[in-house]
Design a protein around this motif. Structure first.
Motif, mmCIF file in Angstrom:
data_model
loop_
_atom_site.group_PDB
_atom_site.id
_atom_site.type_symbol
_atom_site.label_atom_id
_atom_site.label_comp_id
_atom_site.label_asym_id
_atom_site.label_seq_id
_atom_site.Cartn_x
_atom_site.Cartn_y
_atom_site.Cartn_z
ATOM 1 N N PRO A 87 9.265 8.278 1.825
ATOM 2 C CA PRO A 87 10.404 8.004 1.072
ATOM 3 C C PRO A 87 10.142 8.420 -0.421
ATOM 4 C CG PRO A 87 9.122 5.969 1.523
ATOM 5 C CD PRO A 87 8.398 7.075 2.259
ATOM 6 N N LEU A 102 4.771 0.322 1.245
ATOM 7 C CA LEU A 102 5.891 0.163 0.704
ATOM 8 C C LEU A 102 6.934 1.058 0.698
ATOM 9 C CD1 LEU A 102 4.353 -1.479 -2.293
ATOM 10 C CD2 LEU A 102 5.060 -2.667 -0.406
ATOM 11 N N ALA A 103 8.161 0.829 0.738
ATOM 12 C CA ALA A 103 9.293 1.845 0.569
ATOM 13 C C ALA A 103 10.239 1.359 -0.329
ATOM 14 C CB ALA A 103 9.755 2.188 1.939
ATOM 15 N N PRO A 104 10.830 2.404 -1.086
ATOM 16 C CA PRO A 104 11.843 2.100 -2.323
ATOM 17 C C PRO A 104 12.932 1.550 -1.742
ATOM 18 C CG PRO A 104 11.695 4.213 -2.144
ATOM 19 C CD PRO A 104 10.576 4.093 -1.215
ATOM 20 N N TRP A 105 13.557 0.484 -2.274
ATOM 21 C CA TRP A 105 14.805 -0.070 -1.774
ATOM 22 C C TRP A 105 15.696 0.666 -2.985
ATOM 23 C CZ3 TRP A 105 16.350 -2.834 2.415
ATOM 24 C CH2 TRP A 105 17.558 -3.523 2.170
ATOM 25 N N THR A 122 9.812 -3.641 -8.678
ATOM 26 C CA THR A 122 10.208 -4.709 -8.059
ATOM 27 C C THR A 122 11.128 -4.507 -7.015
ATOM 28 O OG1 THR A 122 12.140 -4.624 -9.734
ATOM 29 C CG2 THR A 122 10.309 -6.350 -10.000
ATOM 30 N N HIS A 123 11.619 -3.035 -6.730
ATOM 31 C CA HIS A 123 12.183 -2.619 -5.593
ATOM 32 C C HIS A 123 11.379 -2.128 -4.421
ATOM 33 C CE1 HIS A 123 16.416 -3.041 -7.174
ATOM 34 N NE2 HIS A 123 15.954 -3.978 -7.584
ATOM 35 N N LEU A 124 10.304 -2.097 -4.521
ATOM 36 C CA LEU A 124 9.426 -1.868 -3.382
ATOM 37 C C LEU A 124 9.320 -2.828 -2.326
ATOM 38 C CD1 LEU A 124 6.366 -0.374 -5.492
ATOM 39 C CD2 LEU A 124 7.904 1.080 -4.075
ATOM 40 N N ALA A 125 9.575 -2.267 -1.096
ATOM 41 C CA ALA A 125 10.084 -3.392 -0.047
ATOM 42 C C ALA A 125 9.074 -3.007 1.123
ATOM 43 C CB ALA A 125 11.635 -3.227 0.356
ATOM 44 N N PRO A 126 8.785 -3.959 2.006
ATOM 45 C CA PRO A 126 7.955 -3.683 3.159
ATOM 46 C C PRO A 126 8.924 -2.576 3.946
ATOM 47 C CG PRO A 126 8.900 -5.985 3.213
ATOM 48 C CD PRO A 126 9.265 -5.390 1.838
ATOM 49 N N ARG A 130 9.633 -9.911 -1.190
ATOM 50 C CA ARG A 130 9.602 -9.660 0.500
ATOM 51 C C ARG A 130 8.317 -9.120 0.830
ATOM 52 N NH1 ARG A 130 15.483 -8.448 2.795
ATOM 53 N NH2 ARG A 130 14.413 -8.443 4.723
ATOM 54 N N SER A 131 7.827 -8.204 0.240
ATOM 55 C CA SER A 131 6.622 -7.325 0.545
ATOM 56 C C SER A 131 5.311 -8.381 0.423
ATOM 57 C CB SER A 131 6.341 -6.477 -0.530
ATOM 58 O OG SER A 131 7.361 -5.351 -0.601
ATOM 59 N N GLU A 132 5.589 -9.124 -0.632
ATOM 60 C CA GLU A 132 4.518 -10.286 -0.943
ATOM 61 C C GLU A 132 4.544 -11.198 0.205
ATOM 62 O OE1 GLU A 132 4.099 -12.014 -4.576
ATOM 63 O OE2 GLU A 132 4.551 -10.151 -5.520
ATOM 64 N N HIS A 162 5.538 -10.546 3.206
ATOM 65 C CA HIS A 162 4.892 -10.324 4.373
ATOM 66 C C HIS A 162 3.401 -9.997 4.580
ATOM 67 C CE1 HIS A 162 4.564 -6.648 7.145
ATOM 68 N NE2 HIS A 162 5.429 -7.180 7.779
ATOM 69 N N LEU A 218 14.037 -10.383 -3.830
ATOM 70 C CA LEU A 218 13.707 -9.202 -4.448
ATOM 71 C C LEU A 218 12.857 -8.445 -3.229
ATOM 72 C CD1 LEU A 218 12.975 -9.351 -8.102
ATOM 73 C CD2 LEU A 218 14.676 -7.866 -6.928
ATOM 74 N N PRO A 219 13.045 -7.153 -3.165
ATOM 75 C CA PRO A 219 12.250 -6.453 -2.084
ATOM 76 C C PRO A 219 10.687 -6.700 -2.455
ATOM 77 C CG PRO A 219 14.049 -4.900 -3.149
ATOM 78 C CD PRO A 219 14.002 -6.138 -3.837
ATOM 79 N N LEU A 220 10.184 -6.867 -3.501
ATOM 80 C CA LEU A 220 8.939 -6.763 -4.086
ATOM 81 C C LEU A 220 8.644 -8.200 -3.527
ATOM 82 C CD1 LEU A 220 6.473 -5.033 -5.011
ATOM 83 C CD2 LEU A 220 6.519 -6.543 -6.892
ATOM 84 N N PHE A 261 1.042 -1.275 -0.153
ATOM 85 C CA PHE A 261 0.193 0.097 -0.155
ATOM 86 C C PHE A 261 0.673 1.126 0.016
ATOM 87 C CE2 PHE A 261 -2.100 -3.464 1.855
ATOM 88 C CZ PHE A 261 -3.609 -3.560 1.331
ATOM 89 N N CYS A 272 19.389 -6.936 -2.118
ATOM 90 C CA CYS A 272 18.084 -7.306 -1.080
ATOM 91 C C CYS A 272 17.735 -8.709 -1.827
ATOM 92 C CB CYS A 272 17.082 -6.263 -1.307
ATOM 93 S SG CYS A 272 15.865 -6.508 -0.342
#
Lengths: 508, 683
Positions: free
Chosen positions: A383, B427-430, A362-366, B444-446, B448, B440-442, A258, B437
């Protein structure tokens, strides 16, 4: 997508149809069959996809929009009963008429379709199918002018028996026409001899293939909900530099996280769709949840409704994956007129970098994996946006002297500081060196001499009350500009150290 | 698939001594003397050399290209005198205006002393062909990707040569030289790794002559010399015209269109009190105006470029900014823009305004007074984009409300809880490229999201445990983690014992007001349901880590589903006992480690929380309820601080109650029999 039913009302459409099996029953002509087919089609729409806009356009050697785009299919049905016969088939007129009704209403970016219902006779003379093809041949294939400048598929539903000897020739001509207009389409003929049944079958099949609603599943981890997406997402097919992309929206819309609405910042989308929740059981069977069914399903908890409510309250969006390397967002949207809220899906341009200010998708992280929360301890930071690495010229203090005004403004800046020496000494030398560097870049050494002369004059014009350091610095700078050192970019012109300047420095 | 010529452009700049000739265009630079009274004779105007004008024009071309297409449109400068020099390479980090300016400084203006007969533009042209055969980073990637599909990459490029041409024959000989060079270099680069034969090259000559000099018309439109090469010749005066010419070429080469934003209110420079309206002309991709250009509905919108570009410009009127710019606009496209005159004051005002984070709506002035807001200017992360707003009718008009559909009549969705859930899953940009990472960060989001939603009832009436979070905290928020530390396991156990305690005390569960959709309103039923839910919650996370297993073990110890016989209850009590000992020892340790000062604060906290209780009782409570002092407690007076201190000192000296000393968990059990009798009373 908006649909134009383009109905051939030329005289040939009133040819009677021989009914083999129905001896004794009343005779039908091709137009009766067409009307029957259209009714079948509209009935299917009203059950399964009742938000589609449909318009009825008839053509012969002229065209007329009988019913403007509407969701009131009954109106179209009743209009069909009042048709009369006209003269010959002129397909060119019909298609251009349908095209203009679409662009007048929906502009040049809404995907649309034309359903041409005709009898397989391609017309003669001016405006006939043959003539369109010939003109096009003369212009040369691939000529952009010939194709539709808006995304519109053309489907031809041909009311002719497959046994008809001329039909194959007609079908191949229709296919050519579809190619020329450039956005795809299909030609259908009944599977068996022309009759009410075969016509109905053809229209039903056509509906299933091209107009059936898009059903899918909205997923958020383990939470999920069957959904109906309207309008149906189109296949993305585009030729980019160095790659051709052809993608289809996948039926599982997967939420990956989100964002705050202010962070996504009005991103461009290629299409927007309403997302309606469906009850769990009907998704894979008969999807057309009619009104009565909804009466019962209103009480079944639906994740989509929850998501919509929370997105609306928190003013957030859900980022979702709609295909391979293809993303979109879900948010609460209110119809500007009716103030009814709905869940909306905006689909972005395919690719992981399609919204640069969000970085790569693809670089959107929790946000939990960051050592310091990117949203700040008290949720007071964000951010986003992701900053570009190379600044653009408009944020670089770029020097450009193509117009005299640009040069004059830069000279003026130097002068303004020169007149306020010694207070503005750092600024004076900074601007002087900036102008000098630009002059060297462009090989504009004449300017250095001119600037030097100008500073000399300023020195002479100093009033008696001026600080003694001003004269010293001005003549120092003027002299420095005349030396070889001024033409060496590794050097900078620095203030002359005088006893006055040291006093000023100490005072500071 | 398109292999655009515009991917690679080589500017060949004539660096021979002839270019040091004056452009013959005078520039007054000493213009601001009017206010200084009479008697000041302005200094003589300066003139730029042909070289200066050419360099400025070429840099301007690059400025526009780099601003609008920072990724895949590359430009390389080649200077040609007695030999050819590349100023930059195709590498991405060398593709910016600053780099070019730095290189131009190093190159310097053409030397007077060079013998003109040694200089030739042919050196530059052949070198240009050579660098066009070099593959760019992008082309190398594409070539690699295409190897699987059996199609081959097409290598195309453009050469823009700025020089002075003598005659048609001169042009002829140059194009022959280029044609020859292409054939040669294609042979050389056929088998080289980072080179590739050139499939097509567009050669553009810009013939520059000093202002006022007549020249023979050698201008010629684009014509094909061979399948490999096409040539066109443009003639222009030097001075300002050459930049206009070259920017005009950029417009054609990159399909750019111009928009003039009209009516920008701006404070006047001289008189800051008043404000006047200004216009700013912007360049961008032609696609921005596709709708208007396709419909042909541009009457009254198109004007001749005010900046003197050889093209038309579409006018859009500035709308006074709305305050609520943060709402989502109906935006169907966004393209980068750059001002035509980047240095002018109106341009700078507009760009600074936008870069500060504000957005501007633009409307199409229409006859008849209807307002049509068609575009928006806004910046994102430091670059300005023009957004196309959909202005046609939408197929989404008048939809049924979501409340009329499936699930629309339920009123007890956990809207607020899901809001919190969404914030937890923001979400926050890596962006750190240096730290990999993995996964892949995304992904990890999934993952989570997957973990967080294993048990997530969507309506209040569907759940017991999520309505009594005050009793279960922090278990539901801890159990979803992928790892637990020992303290967190302890916290979870505490929560379980708390509910066990509630059940044994027969306390009512907080049932939501909205009618529960599950049957059974009896207390036992409710407890049973609660236990089932809790078990599900703990079980779905049991494989996260071994620590999670401990929580489940604790749960199963406490709550055997096969009915509570005495032995299990005993086990449970033992387990509780054990836990409490653990806790006590742990907290005693913590206490021991505290410094005097911390101990004091610690004690103070307890005395504050129970101001009425006698000091003797305090140690008992301390060992069980070590909680940080709420920082919000009101400031203390010196007196209370002193008395607290005294109390603390007393407490330290206090002799332990014998009963507690004997007990094994530092707790003196009062009425030890009471518990036993209670549990052994037959129900």
């Amino acid at each position: 997508m908006p649909t134009v039913i383009l109905l051939d009302v030329s005289l040939s459409m009133s040819r009677p149809v021989k009914m083999e099996n129905s001896a004794g029953s009343e005779d039908y002509n091709r137009r009766n069959l067409a009307i029957h087919g259209i009714n079948t089609f509209l009935d299917a729409l009203s059950v399964k996809n009742k938000l589609e806009y449909v318009s009825l356009v008839i053509f012969s050697s002229l065209y007329e929009q009988l019913v403007p785009f509407t969701r009131d299919y009954i109106l179209i049905k009743s209009t069909l009963t009042k048709l009369t016969d006209f003269d010959k088939t002129s397909l060119a007129i019909g298609l251009s008429g349908a095209a203009s009704t679409i662009t007048d209403e929906w502009g040049y970016s809404t995907p649309s379709q034309i359903i041409l219902i005709t009898d397989g006779s391609t017309g003669v003379g001016q405006g006939s199918l043959k003539q369109i093809l010939e003109t096009h041949k003369q212009m040369g294939i691939g000529d952009k002018d010939a194709s539709f400048q808006f995304p519109c598929t053309i489907h031809v539903l041909c009311l002719a028996s497959p046994q008809d000897p001329t039909i194959q020739a007609s079908v191949s001509m229709y296919k050519k026409i579809i190619d020329i207009y450039g956005h795809g389409g299909e030609v259908c003929i009944p599977e068996s001899t022309l009759s009410l049944d075969s016509t109905q079958k053809m229209f039903c099949q056509f509906f299933e293939e091209h107009c059936s609603p898009f059903h899918g599943v909205l997923e958020c981890g383990h939470l999920e909900c069957n959904i109906h997406i309207f309008p149906k997402p189109q296949v993305y097919s585009k030729s980019h530099d160095f790659e051709d992309v052809e993608l289809e929206v996948c039926h599982n819309i997967k939420i990956v996280g989100f964002l705050d609405t202010s962070d996504v910042a009005s991103p461009p989308f290629i299409s927007r769709h309403l997302v309606f929740p469906l009850p769990p059981q009907t998704a894979n069977t008969d999807a057309g949840a009619s009104d009565e069914a909804i009466g019962d399903t209103g009480k079944i908890p639906s994740f989509t409704v929850l998501l919509h409510g929370s997105l609306k309250v928190e003013n957030m969006v859900a980022i979702c994956q709609v295909g391979s390397e293809w993303y979109g967002m879900l948010y609460s949207w209110a119809d500007p007129h009716k103030k009814k809220s709905n869940l909306m899906l905006s689909i972005f341009e395919p690719g992981v970098k399609s919204l640069p200010w969000l970085g790569k998708f693809t670089h959107l992280a929790p946000h939990q994996i960051f050592t310091a929360s990117p949203y700040g301890e008290d949720d007071n930071k964000t951010p986003f946006p992701v900053k570009i690495t190379e600044k653009r010229s408009y944020s670089l203090n770029h020097v450009g002297w193509i117009k005299p005004a640009g040069l004059q403004a830069d000279i003026q800046k130097v002068l303004r500081h020169a007149r306020k020496l010694p207070e503005k000494m750092p600024h004076f030398y900074k601007e002087l060196n900036r102008v000098r560097k630009a002059a060297l870049s462009y090989g504009f050494t004449e300017l250095l001499d001119a600037l030097s002369a100008m500073l000399d004059r300023e020195c002479r014009l100093l009033p008696g009350s001026a600080h003694p350091d001003a004269a010293l610095q001005l003549s120092h700078a003027a002299n420095a500009l005349r030396t070889e050192m001024a033409r060496d970019i590794t050097q900078t012109i620095t203030p002359m150290s005088t006893k006055y300047s040291s006093i000023i420095n100490e005072a500071r | 698939m398109a292999y655009p010529v515009s991917h690679k452009t080589v500017f060949v700049l004539d660096h021979g001594p002839a270019m040091m000739a004056s452009s013959k265009e005078n520039i007054d630079f000493d213009v601001f003397n009017k206010s200084r009274g009479p008697g000041i004779i302005p200094l003589a105007p300066v003139t730029k050399s042909l070289w200066t004008c050419n360099a400025e024009a070429a840099v301007e071309y690059c400025r526009i290209v780099y601003d609008l297409f920072p990724d895949d449109k590359l430009v390389q400068f080649v200077a040609s005198d007695t030999s050819a020099t590349s100023l930059n390479s195709w590498q991405h980090k060398q593709q910016n205006v600053q780099k070019l300016l730095d290189c131009l400084v190093v190159l310097g203006p053409p030397g007077h002393k060079t013998d003109p007969s040694d200089c030739s533009i042919v050196h530059g042209l052949t070198h240009a062909v050579e660098v066009l055969c070099e593959l760019t980073e992008k082309q190398q990637d594409v070539r690699l990707a295409l190897e699987e599909t059996e199609t081959t990459l097409q290598n195309k490029g453009r050469i823009i040569c700025m020089t002075s041409l003598k005659s048609d024959r001169h042009v002829q000989s140059l194009q022959e030289a280029v044609q020859e060079a292409i054939i040669q270099h294609n042979q050389l680069s056929a088998n080289a790794d980072s080179f590739m034969p050139l499939n097509y090259c567009e050669l553009v000559f810009v013939h520059v002559r000093p202002v006022g000099r007549k020249s023979d018309s050698i201008s010629s439109p684009k014509k094909s010399v061979s399948p490999l090469l096409s040539v066109e010749v443009h003639v222009t005066d030097s001075g300002r015209s050459v930049a206009t010419k070259v920017v005009g070429l950029a417009q054609r080469h990159y399909e750019l269109f111009s928009t003039t934003v009209t009516g920008i209110p701006m404070k006047e420079e001289q008189n800051s009190g008043s404000s006047a309206n200004y216009d700013v002309e912007l360049l961008h991709s032609r696609d921005v105006h596709l709708e208007a250009l396709n419909s042909g509905n541009t009457e009254g919108l198109l004007i001749q470029s005010k900046e003197g570009l050889p093209s038309q410009s579409l006018t859009l009127k500035w709308c006074t900014p709305k305050s609520n710019i943060m709402e989502l606009q109906n935006c169907v496209g966004a393209y980068r823009v750059t001002p035509v005159d980047v240095n002018s004051r109106p341009s700078a005002c507009l760009t600074n305004f936008l870069l500060s984070g504000r957005a501007v709506m633009l409307e199409q002035p229409r006859k008849g007074g209807t307002r049509l807001i068609s575009h928006m200017l806004a910046s994102h992360g430091g670059e300005i984009l023009i957004h196309i707003l959909s202005s046609t009718r939408s197929v989404l008009e008048d939809p049924p409300s979501i409340s009329e559909g499936c699930g629309g009549r339920i009123t007890d969705y956990r809207i607020h809880d899901f809001g919190e859930f969404m914030k937890e899953n923001r979400l926050a940009p890596w962006t750190d490229q240096n730290i990999a990472c993995d996964p892949l960060p995304l992904q990890r989001s999934e993952n989570h999201l997957e973990r967080m939603t294993r048990v997530w009832p969507i309506a209040i009436g569907d759940t017991m445990i999520f309505n009594m979070l005050s009793h279960l905290d922090p278990l539901p928020s801890l159990i979803v983690k992928d790892k637990l530390d020992d303290d967190e396991v302890l916290e979870c156990k505490k929560a379980i014992y708390h509910v066990v305690g509630m059940e044994s005390r027969n306390e009512p569960l907080p049932v939501p007001n909205a009618g529960l959709r599950t049957k059974g309103s009896k207390r036992e039923e409710q407890y049973r349901q609660m236990w089932t839910e809790l078990e599900t919650l703990i079980k779905v996370h049991v494989s996260n880590s071994p620590q999670h297993q401990k929580v489940l073990d604790c749960f199963t110890d406490c709550h055997k589903t096969d009915g509570g016989n005495t032995s299990t209850i005993k086990q449970r009590d033992e387990a509780i006992m054990e836990l409490e000992t653990d806790l006590a020892v742990k907290e005693l340790d913590t206490y021991q480690k505290l410094t005097e000062r911390e101990k004091f604060d610690f004690n103070k906290g307890n005395s504050l929380s129970q101001p009425q209780s006698p000091p003797v009782k305090k140690i008992k409570t301390e060992s069980f309820m070590f909680k940080p002092v709420p920082s919000s407690s009101s400031p203390q007076s010196l007196h209370t601080m002193w008395t607290n201190r005294l109390k603390a000192v007393h407490a330290m000296r206090h002799v332990e109650f014998a009963g507690r000393q004997e007990s094994n968990d530092n707790t003196a059990e009062l009425y030890p029999k009471l518990n036993e009798t209670k549990s052994e009373v037959p129900l």
